[in-house]
Design a protein around this motif. Structure first.
Motif, short mmCIF file in Angstrom:
data_model
loop_
_atom_site.label_atom_id
_atom_site.label_comp_id
_atom_site.label_asym_id
_atom_site.label_seq_id
_atom_site.Cartn_x
_atom_site.Cartn_y
_atom_site.Cartn_z
N LEU A 49 41.23 26.73 45.19
CA LEU A 49 40.26 25.70 45.20
C LEU A 49 39.06 25.31 46.30
O LEU A 49 38.01 25.07 45.93
CB LEU A 49 41.02 24.12 45.25
N SER A 52 36.43 28.01 45.30
CA SER A 52 35.57 27.40 43.68
C SER A 52 34.67 26.49 44.38
O SER A 52 33.47 26.46 43.96
CB SER A 52 36.46 26.97 42.77
N ARG A 53 35.03 25.67 45.24
CA ARG A 53 34.07 24.49 45.77
C ARG A 53 33.07 25.26 46.80
O ARG A 53 31.94 24.75 46.61
CB ARG A 53 34.90 23.51 46.61
N GLU A 223 40.02 34.19 42.02
CA GLU A 223 38.99 32.82 41.78
C GLU A 223 37.70 33.09 42.46
O GLU A 223 36.70 32.74 42.03
CB GLU A 223 39.70 31.77 42.44
#
Length: 463
Positions: A49, A52-53, A223
């Motif tokens: 996460l 991705s941010r 990712e």
């Protein structure tokens, strides 16, 4: 000391992630040990996460103007080479990197200096890749008559780095020169160079969104590739196979570099070149020679090569005279066992039984290996992270067949047709005539120019 601080009781350091919001120290950390087994680094490991941010934030900002990018790269090179970054001066960084990677300290230092030089020249290094008929900016007066504009294929570039040594990090700063925002996943086998380089880039004028340092596990790596527009990935044949059908991923896989010597040349006059190609850079680089093929009886060449390589003294990596890489004893023995299996059917001159040279304290140097084999044997392409070479005969009737799938073929020959054939062979990336396989220069592409992958030509016409 910022995000990287020495412990009061050990010489280990904390290495934090560097995201779009700045430093990020995670609860999930991984201890990176040196080759003697001592903990040296606590590495922050970021979750998917966070990755991705970070890349989403990178995509939201426009590139810095070209002049600012060029000035920042020059500044980053100076800071990388001469600054104290997050508590480590250059020599401290070199020493720590050598202790983690097992690369001899003199080789590590030279490679790190090479990174600084590559960063300083990143802007000029991309120019040879630009087609002469294309302009870098549509505002160029030539574009108004109609022509091509050299444009990025995306905005965010991900790098899944290898741990061979510092040198791999001399390439991706070219993406900063071209206006990409870059996110680097370091290797646990060498996590410090990219950390130092991203720090230097930010201190020199790049924004936090321009360059990110994102240690992560395999899920995070997946990712990273998914979230980026384009990516550069280093790895073995399994990685090559994984991304073979993905046009957004450029894979730097096994090198399998080779030397071919034709009969009109006396190999004795080129033995220094062969030794350098096999053992230079610790024998750990993708450009180290994996095989030597000779148009004639290869046995005398193999014996002479083995005699030269056998004189290399096993030394600790922190000895300035060290040439050979070091590894924990268990890893060194596993490599030797693997070599023994792959060498089945060949004739050892320096075999697997002598590879492991214990240095005490739980680590060992990896002595060179030399085997005589045949030109149709699979082991011609067996590449190991120490000086390991296969010597074989070669015939003009065989042509480029045994030389295929090579990052570099060094041709010691007067045969211009052979040079033509090697340059025409799609699976041979580079052809060096009378040069070692380690030869490198900014104007010589490594596996094509990186900009070949990062950029495209767009037609443009207008006032």
């Amino acid at each position: 000391m910022g995000d990287q601080q020495a412990s009061a009781t050990t010489d280990s350091v904390f290495v934090d992630a560097l995201g779009a919001g700045g430093h990020y120290r995670t609860r999930n950390r991984e201890v990176v040990a040196g080759t003697a087994g001592q903990p040296l680094v606590e590495l922050s490991v970021v979750p998917p996460l966070f990755i991705s941010r970070t890349l989403a934030a990178q995509r939201k900002v426009a590139p810095l103007p070209p002049g600012e990018r060029e000035a920042a790269l020059l500044g980053a090179a100076e800071i990388f080479a001469n600054g104290v970054i997050a508590g480590l001066d250059f020599e401290g960084y070199v020493e720590m990197t050598s202790r983690i990677s097992g690369l001899p300290i003199a080789v590590t230092r030279a490679a790190a200096r090479g990174v600084a030089d590559a960063v300083a020249h990143a802007f000029s290094a991309v120019r040879p890749a630009r087609p002469v008929g294309a302009v870098p900016d549509w505002r160029d007066q030539r574009s108004s008559r109609g022509g091509a504009v050299w444009a990025r294929r995306g905005e965010v570039f991900a790098v899944h780095a290898s741990g061979n040594g510092p040198g791999v990090h001399g390439l991706w700063p070219q993406a900063l020169a071209l206006g990409y925002r870059v996110a680097v996943r370091p290797s646990r086998r060498e996590p410090l160079t990219s950390h130092r380089l991203v720090h230097a880039a930010r201190e020199a004028g790049f924004r936090t969104e321009d360059a990110a340092y994102l240690p992560c596990d395999h899920a995070g790596a997946d990712e990273l590739i998914r979230s980026a527009d384009v990516a550069l990935v280093y790895g073995g044949q399994d990685v090559v196979d994984k991304y073979a059908a993905d046009p957004s991923v450029l894979v730097n896989g096994p090198g399998r570099a080779k030397i071919v010597i034709t009969a009109e040349r006396d190999w004795r006059e080129h033995l220094d070149l062969i030794v350098e190609s096999v053992a230079g850079l610790g024998g750990m680089a993708c450009v180290n020679a994996t095989a030597v093929l000779y148009e004639g009886d290869p046995a005398p060449l193999a014996r002479a090569l083995a005699e030269r390589l056998a004189t290399i003294q096993p030394l600790p990596a922190d000895d300035e005279r060290a040439i050979l890489p070091v590894q924990p004893v268990d890893k060194a023995r596993a490599l030797a066992d693997h070599l023994a299996v792959r060498a089945a059917g060949s004739t050892p001159l320096l075999g697997a039984d002598q590879v492991v040279a214990s240095l005490g304290s739980g680590y060992a140097a990896l002595r060179p290996a030399v085997h005589l084999t045949t030109p149709d044997a699979d082991n011609l392409n067996v590449e190991l992270p120490f000086p390991c070479v296969w010597v074989s005969s070669w015939s003009r009737a065989a042509g480029v067949g045994p030389l295929r799938r090579s990052l570099v073929v060094a041709a010691i020959t007067d045969d211009q047709t052979l040079i033509d054939d090697l340059l025409a062979e799609p699976t041979v990336s580079n052809v060096y005539r009378d040069r070692p396989t380690l030869h490198a220069a900014p104007e010589v592409p490594h596996d094509g120019f990186l900009a070949d992958f990062l950029m495209r030509n767009k037609g443009f016409a207008g006032n």
